[in-house]
Design an enzyme around this catalytic site. Structure first.
Site, PDB file in Angstrom:
ATOM      1  N   CYS A 292      -4.354  26.759 -32.073  1.00 42.20           N
ATOM      2  CA  CYS A 292      -5.307  25.710 -31.680  1.00 42.20           C
ATOM      3  C   CYS A 292      -5.769  25.927 -30.237  1.00 42.20           C
ATOM      4  O   CYS A 292      -6.486  26.885 -29.965  1.00 42.20           O
ATOM      5  CB  CYS A 292      -4.672  24.335 -31.895  1.00 42.20           C
TER       6      CYS A 292
ATOM      7  N   HIS B 178      -2.228  24.569 -37.537  1.00 44.72           N
ATOM      8  CA  HIS B 178      -0.950  24.395 -36.830  1.00 44.72           C
ATOM      9  C   HIS B 178       0.242  24.740 -37.733  1.00 44.72           C
ATOM     10  O   HIS B 178       0.750  23.851 -38.430  1.00 44.72           O
ATOM     11  CB  HIS B 178      -0.796  22.941 -36.392  1.00 44.72           C
TER      12      HIS B 178
ATOM     13  N   GLU C  44       3.262  25.049 -36.913  1.00 44.33           N
ATOM     14  CA  GLU C  44       4.457  24.275 -36.521  1.00 44.33           C
ATOM     15  C   GLU C  44       4.473  22.902 -37.175  1.00 44.33           C
ATOM     16  O   GLU C  44       5.499  22.237 -37.219  1.00 44.33           O
ATOM     17  CB  GLU C  44       4.555  24.182 -34.991  1.00 44.33           C
TER      18      GLU C  44
END
Lengths: 739, 222
Positions: B86, B194, B196
């Site tokens: 990002c 993302h 994560e």
């Protein structure tokens, strides 16, 4: 010193009696700066002078409460040495004048309230109210306000790094000239590391940190305490400008500085800025505070003492450090690139003493300034109510069409256009975000627990009967938590009302608070803090009474229970039963609003005891793992709830067979409380739980692929494809905005 | 295996990346402060999401001048694995470590939602554990994630198999649906989604772990 004219006093929104009280406290006439200081501290916004007497009726204690009202935020125990700090606050007036910055700084303000307590914010929710987007005189303006508010919230929250996980958004004509923006925030801290806004330790330095002071937001608090007139559109400079990046730095720096152990007390500068933070910290600590304005970092030149004291520039904090350990604090703020300056010290004389250019420009006892604002027992009569009690004839031509109308209505349609602009996942705690379940659910990494939270309000009901309606609101919040398996532990409230000087408006406020007090006591959810926003009137038109309640609950960390049906062939059960409703109590429903364009009668009837038993039973079913989905019945009743349950990823609908003597309109769309729709593979294990708690649990049908069909005693009421309804539901808001 | 997570003052997914590496992946992770000129003893670097220095200017335009980026550039030049997520992708592009640019979403609004990604190549240290063509469910959350580049660059990226991920349901108007790209040496990746946030079963998807696992196995075989 120039004498203060009655006109000047009046423009500060102080009455003659209030002015005389000031003279009495000081033992002399106030200076111009002092007048300004009193006017903001004694404004409705800061002093709660019209509501305080009644707010005392609310329950504020409970087994989980660590800190009740009176601090920057309420605090509840969430286990294993951790607490949650949370509160809701309004930014209504600024959001009308400048929607983007008004809403953005609303988020900023409540976030500071949370981290000033030493808690890292982990969730935000918003309760929003706008004028209708459909074709009215003001719809273009209403769309602009909505778009501005949503992007303002997104801008601030996303950059700061707090997920916006839920909320609600409602449209009524009464918010045409007076939108409501109520922002809820919640943070987590260690129980033994909570910070309080107290100035203690004579001789300790008073330190200013964060953004420089400018001329923005002067008199914001007073503006928020008056009705809107043509003139107030000129007040745009009173709205502050937010800088979420700076706030993020402030958050990290404050939390890190708190770890040094050198901070004695800390308060954010929100409404009434430097004035409020100094005198409140002094008052709470029973001390005096002396500050030197020449040391205050300033963004503009030539600012007067009056302007510096009243500025509401954002992203500023005031803290008291331990004498001799200032450098430890400064080092942290330098690391984050922030201004931190000693501007004064704690004294023992109880006075707020302000110096500027070597002269004392204000000298006021802290305690009466912060706590002795006039308290008004304003006259209250019968709540204002212009709706008839008698119901019109209700007869539907096409119930499926009615359901479509409801799914396309502003209040019920999908708010995805709004929440998709919010980062609802940052910090990777969001187990259930917007529209996934009846409450937002976040895991707490620190202690292994999870928190559920929900916001609710219903001004339509409140306009009809504020006392009963507010009970319904509290009940619905608690039900939302029960549905996801959570136990409510604390609540916060935002009371948005009109002009309290009108007895019929004051009556709305009083009845609403009393209803809230009764329901909160009944459900054991203490109010740990909140906000009152009065004078929500524009050009003499008041908003409907709009109390908003936020409730926080505790649950296990596990894959959350969503509201959507997941598999075909499961039993659909209505826990709590079909409920009862007569046509008088149908007048506040979404059906009456969206289909009939009418309002009459009374809100739905609530049996508190039955409601509690339904909640307990549902919680037990959820804990036992019996429910595959669960959704409470509220706006739009059974039919809308069924549709919402079907809009999951798999588009699982349901075939429903009812046997009720209610008219089809009432049966499908009444909004009686105490009802929860679940889907389950084991109905025979659900029934005994319901029976044990003395509540109905009806098997009303079976989930099925792709269609929603409802029959009553053999007569077909609704038959529609899930995809067709979903298209209407999901596209409606964007269609209204694209006009 | 130790992952270094760079922390700019406005990073806000730094802790999420750290948590995913430690708790979900089970590897070591440490933070690297933005004004540090050294990365320390790390095996891979993550530039996390957020708003590095506020990003009131072009996203990542200031971050590229930060001291830590000099170290990241050296690390990348030496073949170290760098994952930009990002805002981290935006910074890598600004810093010239990856081609193209990220501009305002086509819808002109911030968009946070789950997207479906097609893994276009398994020939990278970030996708070795995936199969080419494998579809991953990973969320995006950005206002400026529309990937653009000139035609020649795009053709080159495709010819060299450097488009790692493509959106199946493009949320931001990126040209040719590009969601993630590699540098020429294939040791630096930038992606808007993302991973994560898709590393923990509780968050609804663990497809993001594939990327971290690929890195671990690439490092183990290096």
């Amino acid at each position: 010193m120039t004498a203060l004219s009655p006109k000047l006093i009046a423009t500060h929104q102080l009455t003659e009696a209030e002015y005389n009280k000031i003279v009495h406290i000081l033992g002399r006439e106030p200076s111009y700066t002092e007048l300004g200081i009193f006017s903001v501290m004694w404004s409705e916004h800061c002093s709660y002078k019209s509501s305080r007497l009644h707010l005392k009726k609310l329950p504020t204690r409970g087994p989980y409460v660590v800190q009740g009202p009176g601090e920057n935020a309420g605090v509840v125990d969430i286990g294993a040495g951790y607490v949650a700090a949370f509160k809701i606050e309004s930014h209504n007036h600024p959001s009308f004048i400048e929607p983007f910055q008004g809403a953005a700084t609303g988020v900023g303000g409540i976030l500071r309230d949370i981290f000033t307590m030493g808690a890292r914010p982990i969730a935000v929710m918003d309760a929003l109210r706008f004028g209708p987007l459909e074709d009215t005189v003001n719809s273009a303006r209403n769309r602009r306000i909505l778009e501005g508010v949503v992007s303002g919230i997104a801008h601030y929250g996303n950059c700061f790094g707090v997920p916006t996980v839920g909320g609600e958004c409602v449209f009524e004509a009464c918010y045409d000239g007076n939108p409501l923006v109520n922002v809820f925030a919640l943070g987590v801290a260690k129980r033994n590391e909570i910070f309080y806004a107290k100035a203690a330790g004579v001789g300790n330095p008073v330190v200013y940190v964060g953004a420089k002071t400018g001329r923005d937001g002067i008199h914001g608090a007073s503006m928020a305490s008056a009705e809107f007139t043509e003139e107030s559109k000129q007040k745009r400079p009173n709205v502050q400008v937010g800088d979420p990046f700076l706030e993020k730095l402030l958050l990290e720096a404050c939390l890190e500085a708190m770890q040094t152990g050198a901070i004695v007390g800390i308060q954010d500068m929100g409404a009434a800025g430097l004035t409020c933070s100094t005198c409140e910290m002094g008052s709470r600590g029973g001390t005096g505070i002396e500050i030197e304005l020449d040391r205050v970092p300033q963004r503009e030149t030539g600012m007067t003492a009056y302007e510096i004291m009243l500025s509401e520039s954002q992203e500023r904090m005031l803290l008291v450090a331990e004498k001799g350990r200032e450098e430890e604090v400064f080092r942290v703020f330098r690391k984050w690139g922030l201004d931190a300056v000693t501007v004064g010290q704690v004294t023992d004389d109880g006075l707020l003493r302000v110096r500027h250019h070597g002269e004392i420009v204000a000298e006021i006892p802290n305690q009466p300034l912060a706590d002795s604002a006039p308290l008004y027992d304003r006259p209250h009569s019968q709540p204002l109510r212009t709706a008839p009690m008698q119901a019109p004839a209700v007869s539907s031509r096409n119930l499926t069409r009615d359901l479509e109308t409801l799914l396309a209505s502003g209040d019920i349609c999908s708010k995805r256009w709004i929440w998709q602009q919010y980062d609802y996942q940052v910090r990777t705690n969001t187990l259930a975000g917007p529209a996934a379940a009846d409450a937002a659910i976040l895991r707490i990494k620190e202690n292994g627990a999870a928190l559920a939270m929900t916001l609710d309000g219903n001004a339509r009901y409140c306009f009809l009967a504020p006392r009963d309606a507010t009970k319904l609101i509290v009940a619905e919040c608690c039900r939302n938590l029960a549905v996801v398996g959570a136990e409510p532990i604390g609540a916060t409230n935002n009371l948005n009302f009109g002009n309290p000087e009108r007895p019929e408006i004051m009556a709305q406020l009083v009845e609403s608070i009393e209803g809230m007090a009764e329901a909160c006591r009944f459900f054991d959810v203490p109010i740990t803090g909140g906000n009152v926003s009065l004078y929500n009137e524009t050009l003499g038109e008041g908003i409907w009474p709009t109390p908003v309640v936020g409730v926080v609950g505790l649950l296990q960390t596990e894959t959350p229970l969503g509201l959507h049906f997941r598999h075909a062939g499961r039993s659909v059960m209505l826990v709590g039963g079909v409920g009862d409703c007569d046509i008088v109590r149908f007048g506040g429903t979404q059906y009456a609003k969206a289909v009939l364009h009418d309002l009459w009668g009374l809100p739905p009837a609530l049996d508190l005891d039955y409601e509690k038993r339904v909640q307990t039973a549902v919680r037990e079913m959820v804990h036992a793992g019996l429910a595959e989905s669960a959704h409470d019945l509220s706006d739009g009743g059974l039919a809308v709830a069924l549709a919402e349950c079907s809009f999951g990823r798999q588009s699982v609908g349901a075939e429903i067979d009812l046997s009720s003597g209610l008219s089809p309109e009432l049966l499908l769309f009444h909004e009686g409380p105490s009802r929860v729709l679940i889907s389950t593979a084991e109905p025979e294990r659900v029934e005994p739980i319901a029976a044990r708690h003395g509540v109905e649990a009806l098997r009303i049908g079976v989930t099925s692929e792709g269609r929603i069909a409802v029959r009553n005693r053999g007569a077909e009421l609704i038959d529609a494809s899930v995809e067709g309804l979903r298209k209407i539901f999901e596209g409606a808001l964007e269609n209204k905005l694209r006009v | 295996m130790k992952f270094g997570v760079v922390v700019f003052p406005g990073s806000n997914c730094d802790h999420d990346a750290w948590y995913a590496v430690r708790e979900n992946l089970g590897e070591e992770a440490e933070f690297i402060w933005h004004d540090s000129r050294r990365l320390g003893a790390v095996d891979a670097v993550i530039l996390p999401g957020g708003f590095a220095y506020g990003d009131y200017l072009r996203c990542g335009a200031i971050a590229k001048f930060s001291p830590v980026m000099e170290a990241v550039k050296r690390f990348a030049a030496d073949g170290g694995l760098v994952l930009g997520i990002c805002n981290g992708f935006q910074i890598l592009v600004e810093a010239g470590l990856l081609p193209g640019a990220l501009v305002r979403n086509a819808g002109l609004k911030f968009v946070c939602r789950e997207v479906l990604l097609r893994t276009e190549t398994a020939e990278s240290p970030f996708t070795g554990a995936a199969a080419a063509g494998q579809v991953l469910r990973i969320p995006v959350a950005h206002g400026e994630g529309c990937y653009v580049a000139d035609e020649r660059t795009l053709d080159e990226l495709e010819a060299e198999g450097r488009v790692v991920f493509r959106y199946i349901d493009n949320p931001n108007g990126s040209v040719r649906d590009i969601a993630g790209v590699l540098n020429a040496a294939r040791n630096v990746i930038g992606m808007m989604p993302h991973p994560e946030r898709a590393s923990d079963p509780l968050m609804g998807s663990t497809d993001g772990l594939l990327i971290f696992r690929s890195m671990v196995s690439a490092l183990a075989h290096a």
